[in-house]
Design an enzyme around this catalytic site. Structure first.
Site, PDB file in Angstrom:
ATOM      1  N   ASP A   9       5.895  -5.305   5.950  1.00  0.00           N
ATOM      2  CA  ASP A   9       6.469  -6.626   6.235  1.00  0.00           C
ATOM      3  C   ASP A   9       6.507  -7.542   5.016  1.00  0.00           C
ATOM      4  O   ASP A   9       7.485  -8.251   4.795  1.00  0.00           O
ATOM      5  CB  ASP A   9       5.649  -7.320   7.331  1.00  0.00           C
ATOM      6  CG  ASP A   9       6.058  -6.860   8.721  1.00  0.00           C
ATOM      7  OD1 ASP A   9       7.120  -6.228   8.845  1.00  0.00           O
ATOM      8  OD2 ASP A   9       5.315  -7.142   9.672  1.00  0.00           O
TER       9      ASP A   9
ATOM     10  N   ASP B  33      -0.113   1.863   8.556  1.00  0.00           N
ATOM     11  CA  ASP B  33      -0.661   1.017   9.626  1.00  0.00           C
ATOM     12  C   ASP B  33       0.178   1.011  10.917  1.00  0.00           C
ATOM     13  O   ASP B  33      -0.312   0.542  11.947  1.00  0.00           O
ATOM     14  CB  ASP B  33      -0.809  -0.437   9.139  1.00  0.00           C
ATOM     15  CG  ASP B  33      -1.712  -0.557   7.919  1.00  0.00           C
ATOM     16  OD1 ASP B  33      -2.562   0.319   7.726  1.00  0.00           O
ATOM     17  OD2 ASP B  33      -1.559  -1.540   7.160  1.00  0.00           O
TER      18      ASP B  33
ATOM     19  N   THR C  31       4.305   2.401   5.706  1.00  0.00           N
ATOM     20  CA  THR C  31       2.904   1.954   5.786  1.00  0.00           C
ATOM     21  C   THR C  31       2.156   2.853   6.758  1.00  0.00           C
ATOM     22  O   THR C  31       2.703   3.222   7.805  1.00  0.00           O
ATOM     23  CB  THR C  31       2.778   0.485   6.243  1.00  0.00           C
ATOM     24  OG1 THR C  31       1.394   0.242   6.584  1.00  0.00           O
ATOM     25  CG2 THR C  31       3.623   0.132   7.441  1.00  0.00           C
TER      26      THR C  31
ATOM     27  N   GLY D 291      -6.004   0.253   8.850  1.00  0.00           N
ATOM     28  CA  GLY D 291      -5.010  -0.318   9.753  1.00  0.00           C
ATOM     29  C   GLY D 291      -4.811  -1.807   9.573  1.00  0.00           C
ATOM     30  O   GLY D 291      -4.075  -2.435  10.315  1.00  0.00           O
ATOM     31  N   ARG D 292      -5.500  -2.362   8.599  1.00  0.00           N
ATOM     32  CA  ARG D 292      -5.455  -3.806   8.343  1.00  0.00           C
ATOM     33  C   ARG D 292      -5.771  -4.557   9.636  1.00  0.00           C
ATOM     34  O   ARG D 292      -6.837  -4.325  10.191  1.00  0.00           O
ATOM     35  CB  ARG D 292      -4.090  -4.216   7.793  1.00  0.00           C
ATOM     36  CG  ARG D 292      -4.197  -5.461   6.909  1.00  0.00           C
ATOM     37  CD  ARG D 292      -2.844  -5.926   6.439  1.00  0.00           C
ATOM     38  NE  ARG D 292      -2.273  -5.057   5.449  1.00  0.00           N
ATOM     39  CZ  ARG D 292      -1.858  -5.447   4.256  1.00  0.00           C
ATOM     40  NH1 ARG D 292      -1.971  -6.706   3.902  1.00  0.00           N
ATOM     41  NH2 ARG D 292      -1.324  -4.609   3.423  1.00  0.00           N
TER      42      ARG D 292
ATOM     43  N   ARG E 165      19.184  11.133  -3.900  1.00  0.00           N
ATOM     44  CA  ARG E 165      20.172  12.214  -3.709  1.00  0.00           C
ATOM     45  C   ARG E 165      21.355  11.776  -2.849  1.00  0.00           C
ATOM     46  O   ARG E 165      22.494  12.139  -3.126  1.00  0.00           O
ATOM     47  CB  ARG E 165      19.464  13.445  -3.146  1.00  0.00           C
ATOM     48  CG  ARG E 165      18.447  13.968  -4.172  1.00  0.00           C
ATOM     49  CD  ARG E 165      18.146  15.415  -4.068  1.00  0.00           C
ATOM     50  NE  ARG E 165      17.447  15.837  -5.298  1.00  0.00           N
ATOM     51  CZ  ARG E 165      16.709  16.915  -5.387  1.00  0.00           C
ATOM     52  NH1 ARG E 165      16.561  17.716  -4.351  1.00  0.00           N
ATOM     53  NH2 ARG E 165      16.135  17.237  -6.527  1.00  0.00           N
TER      54      ARG E 165
ATOM     55  N   ASP F 138       2.381  -0.977  11.737  1.00  0.00           N
ATOM     56  CA  ASP F 138       2.347  -2.348  12.255  1.00  0.00           C
ATOM     57  C   ASP F 138       3.648  -3.116  12.016  1.00  0.00           C
ATOM     58  O   ASP F 138       3.641  -4.343  11.909  1.00  0.00           O
ATOM     59  CB  ASP F 138       1.157  -3.110  11.641  1.00  0.00           C
ATOM     60  CG  ASP F 138       1.251  -3.209  10.115  1.00  0.00           C
ATOM     61  OD1 ASP F 138       2.097  -2.516   9.516  1.00  0.00           O
ATOM     62  OD2 ASP F 138       0.492  -3.995   9.526  1.00  0.00           O
TER      63      ASP F 138
ATOM     64  N   GLY G 271       0.829  -1.210   0.000  1.00  0.00           N
ATOM     65  CA  GLY G 271       0.000   0.000   0.000  1.00  0.00           C
ATOM     66  C   GLY G 271       0.859   1.254   0.000  1.00  0.00           C
ATOM     67  O   GLY G 271       1.885   1.296   0.679  1.00  0.00           O
TER      68      GLY G 271
ATOM     69  N   HIS H  58     -23.499  13.699  21.428  1.00  0.00           N
ATOM     70  CA  HIS H  58     -23.021  12.800  20.368  1.00  0.00           C
ATOM     71  C   HIS H  58     -22.398  11.576  21.033  1.00  0.00           C
ATOM     72  O   HIS H  58     -22.163  11.569  22.253  1.00  0.00           O
ATOM     73  CB  HIS H  58     -21.966  13.494  19.495  1.00  0.00           C
ATOM     74  CG  HIS H  58     -20.768  13.887  20.282  1.00  0.00           C
ATOM     75  ND1 HIS H  58     -20.528  15.178  20.693  1.00  0.00           N
ATOM     76  CD2 HIS H  58     -19.752  13.145  20.782  1.00  0.00           C
ATOM     77  CE1 HIS H  58     -19.422  15.204  21.404  1.00  0.00           C
ATOM     78  NE2 HIS H  58     -18.936  13.996  21.476  1.00  0.00           N
TER      79      HIS H  58
ATOM     80  N   ARG I 137       1.002  -4.964  -5.729  1.00  0.00           N
ATOM     81  CA  ARG I 137       1.230  -6.235  -5.046  1.00  0.00           C
ATOM     82  C   ARG I 137       1.488  -7.255  -6.151  1.00  0.00           C
ATOM     83  O   ARG I 137       0.913  -7.148  -7.230  1.00  0.00           O
ATOM     84  CB  ARG I 137       0.028  -6.585  -4.176  1.00  0.00           C
ATOM     85  CG  ARG I 137      -0.175  -5.531  -3.069  1.00  0.00           C
ATOM     86  CD  ARG I 137      -1.117  -5.987  -1.976  1.00  0.00           C
ATOM     87  NE  ARG I 137      -1.057  -5.083  -0.834  1.00  0.00           N
ATOM     88  CZ  ARG I 137      -1.886  -4.038  -0.651  1.00  0.00           C
ATOM     89  NH1 ARG I 137      -2.817  -3.783  -1.534  1.00  0.00           N
ATOM     90  NH2 ARG I 137      -1.760  -3.272   0.409  1.00  0.00           N
TER      91      ARG I 137
HETATM   92  P1  ADP Z   1       3.223  -4.738   2.696  1.00  0.00           P
HETATM   93  O1  ADP Z   1       4.597  -4.671   2.151  1.00  0.00           O
HETATM   94  O2  ADP Z   1       2.611  -3.391   2.885  1.00  0.00           O
HETATM   95  O3  ADP Z   1       3.136  -5.622   3.928  1.00  0.00           O
HETATM   96  P2  ADP Z   1       2.028  -6.882   1.135  1.00  0.00           P
HETATM   97  O4  ADP Z   1       1.943  -7.814   2.292  1.00  0.00           O
HETATM   98  O5  ADP Z   1       0.875  -6.808   0.208  1.00  0.00           O
HETATM   99  O6  ADP Z   1       2.283  -5.383   1.577  1.00  0.00           O
HETATM  100  O7  ADP Z   1       3.349  -7.286   0.318  1.00  0.00           O
HETATM  101  C1  ADP Z   1       3.757  -6.542  -0.796  1.00  0.00           C
HETATM  102  C2  ADP Z   1       4.396  -7.465  -1.813  1.00  0.00           C
HETATM  103  O8  ADP Z   1       5.575  -8.055  -1.249  1.00  0.00           O
HETATM  104  C3  ADP Z   1       3.566  -8.655  -2.258  1.00  0.00           C
HETATM  105  O9  ADP Z   1       2.626  -8.341  -3.248  1.00  0.00           O
HETATM  106  C4  ADP Z   1       4.621  -9.589  -2.799  1.00  0.00           C
HETATM  107  O10 ADP Z   1       5.022  -9.222  -4.088  1.00  0.00           O
HETATM  108  C5  ADP Z   1       5.798  -9.332  -1.839  1.00  0.00           C
HETATM  109  N1  ADP Z   1       5.792 -10.383  -0.809  1.00  0.00           N
HETATM  110  C6  ADP Z   1       4.921 -10.553   0.198  1.00  0.00           C
HETATM  111  N2  ADP Z   1       5.181 -11.674   0.894  1.00  0.00           N
HETATM  112  C7  ADP Z   1       6.259 -12.249   0.302  1.00  0.00           C
HETATM  113  C8  ADP Z   1       7.015 -13.448   0.521  1.00  0.00           C
HETATM  114  N3  ADP Z   1       6.736 -14.268   1.527  1.00  0.00           N
HETATM  115  N4  ADP Z   1       8.049 -13.697  -0.303  1.00  0.00           N
HETATM  116  C9  ADP Z   1       8.355 -12.852  -1.302  1.00  0.00           C
HETATM  117  N5  ADP Z   1       7.668 -11.726  -1.580  1.00  0.00           N
HETATM  118  C10 ADP Z   1       6.642 -11.417  -0.803  1.00  0.00           C
HETATM  119  O1  F6P Z   2      -1.529  -1.376   4.515  1.00  0.00           O
HETATM  120  C1  F6P Z   2      -2.156  -0.159   4.203  1.00  0.00           C
HETATM  121  C2  F6P Z   2      -3.636  -0.372   3.960  1.00  0.00           C
HETATM  122  O2  F6P Z   2      -4.221   0.868   3.637  1.00  0.00           O
HETATM  123  C3  F6P Z   2      -4.389  -1.039   5.118  1.00  0.00           C
HETATM  124  O3  F6P Z   2      -4.700  -0.128   6.135  1.00  0.00           O
HETATM  125  C4  F6P Z   2      -5.580  -1.604   4.398  1.00  0.00           C
HETATM  126  O4  F6P Z   2      -6.056  -2.746   5.069  1.00  0.00           O
HETATM  127  C5  F6P Z   2      -5.013  -1.988   3.053  1.00  0.00           C
HETATM  128  O5  F6P Z   2      -3.816  -1.252   2.857  1.00  0.00           O
HETATM  129  C6  F6P Z   2      -5.956  -1.718   1.904  1.00  0.00           C
HETATM  130  O6  F6P Z   2      -5.398  -2.221   0.748  1.00  0.00           O
HETATM  131  P1  F6P Z   2      -5.940  -1.867  -0.718  1.00  0.00           P
HETATM  132  O7  F6P Z   2      -5.450  -0.497  -1.062  1.00  0.00           O
HETATM  133  O8  F6P Z   2      -5.356  -2.918  -1.574  1.00  0.00           O
HETATM  134  O9  F6P Z   2      -7.442  -1.889  -0.650  1.00  0.00           O
END
Ligand code: ADP
Ligand code: F6P
Length: 324
Positions: free
Chosen positions: A107, A131, A129, A174-175, A29, A133, A15, A220, A76
């Site tokens: 993560d 979130d 992010t 916030g997922r 830079r 998190d 995201g 409210h 993603r």
């Molecule tokens: P975030 O990085 O915000 O946690 P995602 O969990 O959607 O978002 O992960 C982003 C991208 O990172 C995924 O679409 C994928 O391409 C890559 N990714 C996620 N998990 C793995 C994994 N276990 N091994 C390799 N690439 C991964």
């Molecule tokens: O990780 C950021 C975030 O905005 C979360 O808070 C939410 O759950 C998710 O991404 C939404 O993802 P998408 O933009 O794919 O709907």
């Protein structure tokens, strides 16, 4: 001796988050200042596999520090989760001379960076992010802007909620994490804050609280609900039926991810971007940049991904005592 890095790649993944552009700018830079070439990879790991790779110089990142989103786009990519996808990614990095890669994301994105490091590409992750998190760091790029955006929106809902003497359930992103909800709950003086980490799904408690506040003359009743709990619309219907108080649900949604980054997001993003380059220049790999106890630090990605994080029990307790 660590091998010297010549070309640094940078991508944003997962995201988007306000401040990602400030981080990209700092990476480019700082790297150029250190005599490195920089390549921008568009659309995260997707763009890597599709070879959407561009040369970047100091002017490529002009006039972006104040802009939300990410100029490199983000995505993603399911294919990258497979070993074949990762091997292809490492091959493409080598083909383009990318011997160091900076991944700005969460993560999931760091897991991808970890796999590339195992395949010989030096990688560093930067926490981006809304979130908040990511366990190894107290700060993630985008949280401050998102929480301020949500706070301002909730203030607005509160105005109309008071005028109509309604209950308002406002759902924030916030997922699976409740940091945005907790911070908004405190900052907006919410009567109830529902966090995935703490919610006991006892709706009767909410109902009793609304009725008792009504009796005390409160006009409210703001309930900040985290996305990880969700179901705000059906909750509103049940609460209205049980209390007789008109109740509306508002889901803030993706507006929380946009907008010009706050000063805090710009500064942390700039520092983390530069720090990531310094790590690569020092021959480090498989690291995540973090902010802890007032300092920029870095962790091994394996160690960072194994760390756990929870919301502060003290903040949660105080948030409830302040909304009496
Ligand atoms: P975030 O990085 O915000 O946690 P995602 O969990 O959607 O978002 O992960 C982003 C991208 O990172 C995924 O679409 C994928 O391409 C890559 N990714 C996620 N998990 C793995 C994994 N276990 N091994 C390799 N690439 C991964
Ligand atoms: O990780 C950021 C975030 O905005 C979360 O808070 C939410 O759950 C998710 O991404 C939404 O993802 P998408 O933009 O794919 O709907």
């Amino acid at each position: 001796m660590a091998k010297e890095i010549h070309t640094i790649g940078v991508l944003t993944s997962g995201g988007d988050a306000p401040g990602m552009n400030a981080a990209i700018r700092a990476v480019v830079r700082r790297a150029v200042t250190q005599g490195k070439k920089v390549k921008g990879i568009k659309k995260g790991y997707n763009g890597l596999l599709n070879e959407e790779i561009i040369d970047m110089d100091v002017t490529s990142v002009s006039d972006i520090i104040q802009r939300g989103g990410t100029i490199l786009y983000t995505a993603r990519c399911k294919e990258f989760v497979t070993p074949e996808g990762q091997q292809e990614g490492a091959k493409i990095c080598r083909k383009h001379g990318i011997d160091g890669l900076i991944v700005i994301g969460g993560d999931g994105s760091f897991r991808g960076a970890q796999k590339l490091a195992g395949l010989g590409i030096n990688t560093v992750g930067i926490p981006g992010t809304i979130d908040l998190d990511i366990a190894c760091t107290e700060y993630t790029i985008g949280f401050d802007t998102a929480v301020n955006t949500a706070m301002e929106a909730i203030d607005k809902v509160r105005d109309t909620s008071t005028s109509h003497e309604r209950c308002s359930i406002i759902e924030v992103m916030g997922r699976n994490a409740g940091y945005l909800a907790l911070w908004c709950g405190i900052a907006n003086g919410a009567e109830d804050i529902l966090l995935p980490e703490r919610y006991d799904y006892d709706e009767q408690k909410l109902i009793d609280n609304i009725i008792s506040n009504r009796k005390k003359g409160k006009k409210h009743h703001i309930i900040v609900n985290a996305e990880g709990i969700g179901h705000s619309a059906s909750m509103a219907k049940r609460i209205e039926a049980a209390t007789g108080v008109e109740t509306r649900a508002t889901i803030l949604g993706h507006m929380q991810r946009g907008g010009s980054p706050t000063c805090r997001d710009r500064v942390y993003a700039s520092m983390m971007g530069a720090y990531a380059v310094d790590l690569l220049c020092a021959g480090k790999s498989n690291r995540v940049v973090a902010y802890r106890h007032g300092e920029y630090v870095d962790y091994d990605i394996d160690e960072a991904l194994a760390m756990q994080k929870d919301i502060s029990e003290y903040e949660f307790e105080i948030s409830r005592t302040l909304s009496v």
